[in-house]
Design a protein around this motif. Structure first.
Motif, PDB file in Angstrom:
ATOM      1  N   HIS A 166       7.063  18.094   4.014  1.00 26.53           N
ATOM      2  CA  HIS A 166       6.081  17.288   4.724  1.00 26.53           C
ATOM      3  C   HIS A 166       6.583  16.669   6.023  1.00 26.53           C
ATOM      4  CE1 HIS A 166       4.300  17.558   0.737  1.00 26.53           C
ATOM      5  NE2 HIS A 166       3.157  17.301   1.312  1.00 26.53           N
ATOM      6  N   ASP A 174       1.558  12.281  -9.643  1.00 24.14           N
ATOM      7  CA  ASP A 174       0.779  13.516  -9.597  1.00 24.14           C
ATOM      8  C   ASP A 174       1.644  14.748  -9.377  1.00 24.14           C
ATOM      9  OD1 ASP A 174      -1.443  11.988  -9.971  1.00 24.14           O
ATOM     10  OD2 ASP A 174      -2.081  12.022  -7.873  1.00 24.14           O
ATOM     11  N   ALA A 195       0.831  -1.204   0.000  1.00 28.25           N
ATOM     12  CA  ALA A 195       0.000   0.000   0.000  1.00 28.25           C
ATOM     13  C   ALA A 195       0.869   1.258   0.000  1.00 28.25           C
ATOM     14  CB  ALA A 195      -0.929  -0.015   1.209  1.00 28.25           C
ATOM     15  N   ALA A 196       1.946   1.262   0.775  1.00 24.66           N
ATOM     16  CA  ALA A 196       2.826   2.428   0.823  1.00 24.66           C
ATOM     17  C   ALA A 196       3.488   2.670  -0.527  1.00 24.66           C
ATOM     18  CB  ALA A 196       3.889   2.227   1.904  1.00 24.66           C
ATOM     19  N   MET A 249       2.307   1.795  -3.482  1.00 22.26           N
ATOM     20  CA  MET A 249       1.280   2.276  -4.408  1.00 22.26           C
ATOM     21  C   MET A 249       0.983   3.756  -4.177  1.00 22.26           C
ATOM     22  SD  MET A 249      -1.291  -0.989  -4.488  1.00 22.26           S
ATOM     23  CE  MET A 249      -2.575  -0.060  -5.327  1.00 22.26           C
ATOM     24  N   LEU A 250       0.877   4.158  -2.905  1.00 29.50           N
ATOM     25  CA  LEU A 250       0.620   5.563  -2.608  1.00 29.50           C
ATOM     26  C   LEU A 250       1.786   6.443  -3.048  1.00 29.50           C
ATOM     27  CD1 LEU A 250      -1.058   5.289   0.891  1.00 29.50           C
ATOM     28  CD2 LEU A 250      -2.134   6.057  -1.227  1.00 29.50           C
ATOM     29  N   ALA A 251       3.013   5.988  -2.833  1.00 37.02           N
ATOM     30  CA  ALA A 251       4.186   6.763  -3.233  1.00 37.02           C
ATOM     31  C   ALA A 251       4.232   6.932  -4.745  1.00 37.02           C
ATOM     32  CB  ALA A 251       5.455   6.085  -2.730  1.00 37.02           C
ATOM     33  N   ARG A 252       3.937   5.859  -5.486  1.00 38.51           N
ATOM     34  CA  ARG A 252       3.933   5.962  -6.945  1.00 38.51           C
ATOM     35  C   ARG A 252       2.866   6.918  -7.438  1.00 38.51           C
ATOM     36  NH1 ARG A 252       5.050   0.128  -9.789  1.00 38.51           N
ATOM     37  NH2 ARG A 252       7.146  -0.144  -8.995  1.00 38.51           N
ATOM     38  N   ARG A 253       1.679   6.860  -6.830  1.00 34.72           N
ATOM     39  CA  ARG A 253       0.604   7.764  -7.232  1.00 34.72           C
ATOM     40  C   ARG A 253       0.986   9.208  -6.937  1.00 34.72           C
ATOM     41  NH1 ARG A 253      -5.259   6.893  -4.798  1.00 34.72           N
ATOM     42  NH2 ARG A 253      -5.067   4.998  -6.029  1.00 34.72           N
ATOM     43  N   TYR A 254       1.593   9.437  -5.767  1.00 36.42           N
ATOM     44  CA  TYR A 254       1.991  10.797  -5.402  1.00 36.42           C
ATOM     45  C   TYR A 254       3.056  11.312  -6.361  1.00 36.42           C
ATOM     46  CZ  TYR A 254       3.502  14.803  -2.725  1.00 36.42           C
ATOM     47  OH  TYR A 254       3.832  16.072  -2.353  1.00 36.42           O
ATOM     48  N   TRP A 272       9.907  17.312  -1.213  1.00 37.46           N
ATOM     49  CA  TRP A 272       8.717  16.729  -0.596  1.00 37.46           C
ATOM     50  C   TRP A 272       9.001  16.372   0.860  1.00 37.46           C
ATOM     51  CZ3 TRP A 272       7.517  11.968   1.577  1.00 37.46           C
ATOM     52  CH2 TRP A 272       6.154  11.745   1.788  1.00 37.46           C
TER      53      TRP A 272
END
Length: 52
Positions: A43, A30, A19-20, A22-27, A39
């Motif tokens: 953050h 974008d 999950a981490a 996948m979220l990193a790739r999506r971020y 980043w």
């Protein structure tokens, strides 16, 4: 610990890692204009700059 507990924890860790990633790739997809260091600074490192 029992074998079933260990296998449950290993499975949970795998799911969290996937999950981490996948979220990193999506971020990153974008926010292609930003570098990872920018980043992280915005953050995660902000709290360090407030406490001197």
């Amino acid at each position: 610990m029992t074998d079933s507990m260990i296998s449950f924890l290993v499975g949970l860790a795998v799911v969290l890692v996937v999950a981490a990633v996948m979220l990193a790739r999506r971020y990153m997809r974008d926010h292609k204009g930003e570098g990872m260091s920018q980043w992280l600074d915005a953050h995660h490192m902000g709290w360090m700059h407030h406490r001197h």
